[in-house]
Write an enzyme that holds these catalytic residues in place. Structure first.
Site, PDB file in Angstrom:
ATOM      1  N   CYS A  10       0.861  -1.182   0.000  1.00  0.00           N
ATOM      2  CA  CYS A  10       0.000   0.000   0.000  1.00  0.00           C
ATOM      3  C   CYS A  10       0.898   1.233   0.000  1.00  0.00           C
ATOM      4  O   CYS A  10       2.097   1.132  -0.251  1.00  0.00           O
ATOM      5  CB  CYS A  10      -0.997  -0.006   1.160  1.00  0.00           C
ATOM      6  SG  CYS A  10      -0.317   0.306   2.803  1.00  0.00           S
ATOM      7  N   ASN A  13       2.427   1.708   4.160  1.00  0.00           N
ATOM      8  CA  ASN A  13       2.696   0.456   4.872  1.00  0.00           C
ATOM      9  C   ASN A  13       2.419   0.568   6.373  1.00  0.00           C
ATOM     10  O   ASN A  13       3.118  -0.008   7.190  1.00  0.00           O
ATOM     11  CB  ASN A  13       4.127  -0.026   4.606  1.00  0.00           C
ATOM     12  CG  ASN A  13       4.400  -1.458   5.047  1.00  0.00           C
ATOM     13  OD1 ASN A  13       5.499  -1.791   5.479  1.00  0.00           O
ATOM     14  ND2 ASN A  13       3.414  -2.331   4.940  1.00  0.00           N
TER      15      ASN A  13
END
Length: 159
Positions: A10, A13
């Protein structure tokens, strides 16, 4: 013995990908596959490097008795493509950023896709980022369902 490695990615994180990492590890453990499936997470941005998961992520994991012990944010790198069999991006922007790191050869080897491809029935393209909207419970529901589907796919690959 064949081993499979899964990486969730993502933006920072700290919210979505560590939640997915912890949930997937938990499901792998319950399936007695910890020796055969490894799970990690990383981010495309460096703002939170070395930090533990976000408080909202930790709260959801605590409520469901899922460990996140020792988890710290790290940056995704091009070496991850050789190390992981599945690279699961939490949204389409993450996918775009991860693809920029890939050489053509690496892109063919890595099983690179977005998390929501695991849940087409949801009708949404990206896992919403709870860092901005605070909706950690909804993200947890998506992550739990998607990780079950992913575990099923990884198990098939182990056979």
């Amino acid at each position: 013995m064949v081993k499979k490695r899964v990486l969730f990615v993502c933006l920072g994180n700290i919210c979505r990908s560590p939640m997915a990492e912890a949930v997937m590890r938990h499901q792998v453990e319950l399936a007695n596959l910890s020796e055969r499936i490894e799970v990690d997470s990383a981010g495309t941005g460096d703002w939170h490097l070395g930090h533990p998961p976000h408080e909202g992520t930790r709260q959801q994991l605590d409520e469901h008795h899922i460990s996140y012990e020792g988890m710290k944010a790290r940056l995704v790198s091009s070496t991850d493509f050789d190390a992981f069999d599945y690279i699961v991006c939490m949204d389409t922007n993450n996918l775009r950023d991860v693809r920029k790191l890939l050489s053509k050869e690496q892109g063919e080897q890595a099983k690179l896709f977005t998390f929501m491809e695991l849940l087409p029935e949801q009708g949404i393209e990206d896992v919403p980022d709870p860092y901005y909207d605070g909706n950690f419970p909804f993200v947890f529901e998506l992550v739990e369902s998607g990780c079950k589907e992913l575990l099923s796919r990884v198990q098939e690959d182990l056979n």
